[in-house]
Design a protein around this motif. Structure first.
Motif, PDB file in Angstrom:
ATOM      1  N   LYS A  19     -49.407  30.637 -26.403  1.00 52.53           N
ATOM      2  CA  LYS A  19     -50.866  30.761 -26.300  1.00 52.53           C
ATOM      3  C   LYS A  19     -51.272  32.162 -25.844  1.00 52.53           C
ATOM      4  CE  LYS A  19     -50.628  27.249 -23.550  1.00 52.53           C
ATOM      5  NZ  LYS A  19     -49.261  26.756 -23.732  1.00 52.53           N
ATOM      6  N   THR A  20     -50.698  32.605 -24.734  1.00 57.91           N
ATOM      7  CA  THR A  20     -50.990  33.948 -24.236  1.00 57.91           C
ATOM      8  C   THR A  20     -50.502  34.996 -25.220  1.00 57.91           C
ATOM      9  OG1 THR A  20     -50.934  33.207 -21.946  1.00 57.91           O
ATOM     10  CG2 THR A  20     -50.586  35.567 -22.330  1.00 57.91           C
ATOM     11  N   THR A  21     -49.335  34.764 -25.781  1.00 58.36           N
ATOM     12  CA  THR A  21     -48.770  35.709 -26.744  1.00 58.36           C
ATOM     13  C   THR A  21     -49.682  35.862 -27.960  1.00 58.36           C
ATOM     14  OG1 THR A  21     -46.554  35.107 -25.988  1.00 58.36           O
ATOM     15  CG2 THR A  21     -46.712  36.244 -28.112  1.00 58.36           C
ATOM     16  N   ALA A  22     -50.240  34.766 -28.439  1.00 58.65           N
ATOM     17  CA  ALA A  22     -51.172  34.835 -29.576  1.00 58.65           C
ATOM     18  C   ALA A  22     -52.429  35.609 -29.197  1.00 58.65           C
ATOM     19  CB  ALA A  22     -51.542  33.429 -30.048  1.00 58.65           C
ATOM     20  N   ALA A  23     -52.947  35.365 -27.994  1.00 57.22           N
ATOM     21  CA  ALA A  23     -54.145  36.080 -27.539  1.00 57.22           C
ATOM     22  C   ALA A  23     -53.861  37.572 -27.415  1.00 57.22           C
ATOM     23  CB  ALA A  23     -54.627  35.503 -26.215  1.00 57.22           C
ATOM     24  N   ILE A  24     -52.692  37.910 -26.898  1.00 58.91           N
ATOM     25  CA  ILE A  24     -52.326  39.326 -26.761  1.00 58.91           C
ATOM     26  C   ILE A  24     -52.130  39.963 -28.132  1.00 58.91           C
ATOM     27  CG2 ILE A  24     -50.454  40.853 -26.006  1.00 58.91           C
ATOM     28  CD1 ILE A  24     -50.390  39.139 -23.425  1.00 58.91           C
ATOM     29  N   GLU A  50     -45.723  41.689 -21.426  1.00 59.32           N
ATOM     30  CA  GLU A  50     -46.881  41.944 -22.293  1.00 59.32           C
ATOM     31  C   GLU A  50     -48.009  42.621 -21.547  1.00 59.32           C
ATOM     32  OE1 GLU A  50     -47.170  37.358 -21.560  1.00 59.32           O
ATOM     33  OE2 GLU A  50     -45.584  38.818 -21.870  1.00 59.32           O
ATOM     34  N   LEU A  51     -48.210  42.266 -20.278  1.00 54.93           N
ATOM     35  CA  LEU A  51     -49.273  42.925 -19.509  1.00 54.93           C
ATOM     36  C   LEU A  51     -48.916  44.380 -19.216  1.00 54.93           C
ATOM     37  CD1 LEU A  51     -50.465  40.142 -17.040  1.00 54.93           C
ATOM     38  CD2 LEU A  51     -51.385  40.775 -19.272  1.00 54.93           C
ATOM     39  N   ILE A 167     -32.299  26.253 -18.921  1.00 52.75           N
ATOM     40  CA  ILE A 167     -32.165  27.705 -19.048  1.00 52.75           C
ATOM     41  C   ILE A 167     -33.418  28.359 -18.464  1.00 52.75           C
ATOM     42  CG2 ILE A 167     -31.951  29.637 -20.666  1.00 52.75           C
ATOM     43  CD1 ILE A 167     -30.436  27.643 -22.511  1.00 52.75           C
ATOM     44  N   PRO A 168     -33.254  29.247 -17.485  1.00 52.46           N
ATOM     45  CA  PRO A 168     -34.433  29.874 -16.866  1.00 52.46           C
ATOM     46  C   PRO A 168     -35.119  30.870 -17.803  1.00 52.46           C
ATOM     47  CG  PRO A 168     -32.414  30.800 -15.965  1.00 52.46           C
ATOM     48  CD  PRO A 168     -32.001  29.684 -16.896  1.00 52.46           C
ATOM     49  N   ALA A 169     -36.349  31.226 -17.445  1.00 53.31           N
ATOM     50  CA  ALA A 169     -37.118  32.206 -18.222  1.00 53.31           C
ATOM     51  C   ALA A 169     -36.336  33.514 -18.306  1.00 53.31           C
ATOM     52  CB  ALA A 169     -38.471  32.436 -17.564  1.00 53.31           C
ATOM     53  N   ARG A 170     -36.375  34.130 -19.484  1.00 54.04           N
ATOM     54  CA  ARG A 170     -35.636  35.365 -19.727  1.00 54.04           C
ATOM     55  C   ARG A 170     -36.588  36.559 -19.773  1.00 54.04           C
ATOM     56  NH1 ARG A 170     -33.455  33.882 -25.183  1.00 54.04           N
ATOM     57  NH2 ARG A 170     -35.446  32.841 -25.171  1.00 54.04           N
ATOM     58  N   LYS A 171     -36.215  37.612 -19.054  1.00 52.97           N
ATOM     59  CA  LYS A 171     -37.012  38.835 -18.999  1.00 52.97           C
ATOM     60  C   LYS A 171     -37.142  39.407 -20.415  1.00 52.97           C
ATOM     61  CE  LYS A 171     -37.259  43.198 -16.475  1.00 52.97           C
ATOM     62  NZ  LYS A 171     -36.622  43.992 -15.414  1.00 52.97           N
ATOM     63  N   GLY A 172     -38.369  39.728 -20.780  1.00 54.00           N
ATOM     64  CA  GLY A 172     -38.631  40.308 -22.097  1.00 54.00           C
ATOM     65  C   GLY A 172     -38.836  39.272 -23.186  1.00 54.00           C
ATOM     66  N   ILE A 173     -38.482  38.020 -22.927  1.00 48.83           N
ATOM     67  CA  ILE A 173     -38.684  36.955 -23.911  1.00 48.83           C
ATOM     68  C   ILE A 173     -39.758  35.980 -23.434  1.00 48.83           C
ATOM     69  CG2 ILE A 173     -37.597  35.082 -25.218  1.00 48.83           C
ATOM     70  CD1 ILE A 173     -36.577  37.935 -25.942  1.00 48.83           C
TER      71      ILE A 173
END
Length: 175
Positions: A19-24, A50-51, A167-173
């Motif tokens: 959702k955020t990725t689409a908005a960005i 992204e920010l 699997i934890p959140a991955r930096k950059g992904i």
């Protein structure tokens, strides 16, 4: 009646990623065409990839409003409410103004879910906005009134995610 010259209301919601990725992505497209973008992120305080990237693009202004705790524990504190109200004030000024072409209110839909804002208080601000302003709202749940009102709605549905496998959140992904 929709016309090409007016700004639409877009909603990206659901339990799926993106959702955020689409908005960005829309913000990047808009600034690439010379439009001015205000990106307001509610209920978060973490600095994501992204920010960080958006700060290098001309024409995009970013603000975050939140403690950073709410998104993870789903229990809002007074600080979250104060931060939300500051962001909402900025959004209301932008809705009436002519300084931006695109207003993105990321994670804003939590305001309805957690009764920080009612549709009856939100609707007049949205409906009397600068008619050229495009507005994007994101979050997990969209209330029926918004679904009825919006011009474009995308429901991001979670089918499968590495989180489900531990699997934890991955930096950059993921951030």
């Amino acid at each position: 009646m929709m016309s090409a010259g007016r700004g639409y209301v877009q909603v990206y919601y659901g339990d799926g990623k993106g959702k955020t990725t689409a908005a960005i992505g829309l913000a990047v497209r808009a600034t690439g065409q010379g439009l001015k973008v205000l990106f307001l992120q509610f209920f978060k305080k973490n600095i994501t990839g992204e920010l960080i990237s958006l700060q290098y693009l001309p024409g995009i202004t970013v603000y975050q409003f939140g403690s950073g705790k709410f998104i993870f524990n789903r229990h809002w504190q007074e600080e979250d409410h104060r931060e939300f109200l500051m962001g909402w004030e900025m959004a209301k000024k932008t809705l009436k103004g002519e300084n931006y072409d695109l207003l993105i209110m990321d994670e804003f839909l939590y305001a309805f879910t957690y009764q920080m804002l009612s549709w009856d208080d939100f609707f007049p601000e949205l409906d009397t906005r600068n008619p050229k302003l495009e507005v994007v709202l994101t979050g997990r749940k969209a209330i029926p009134q918004l679904i009825e009102y919006a011009d474009l709605i995308t429901n991001m549905t979670l089918i499968k995610h590495p989180y489900q496998q531990g699997i934890p959140a991955r930096k950059g992904i993921e951030y």
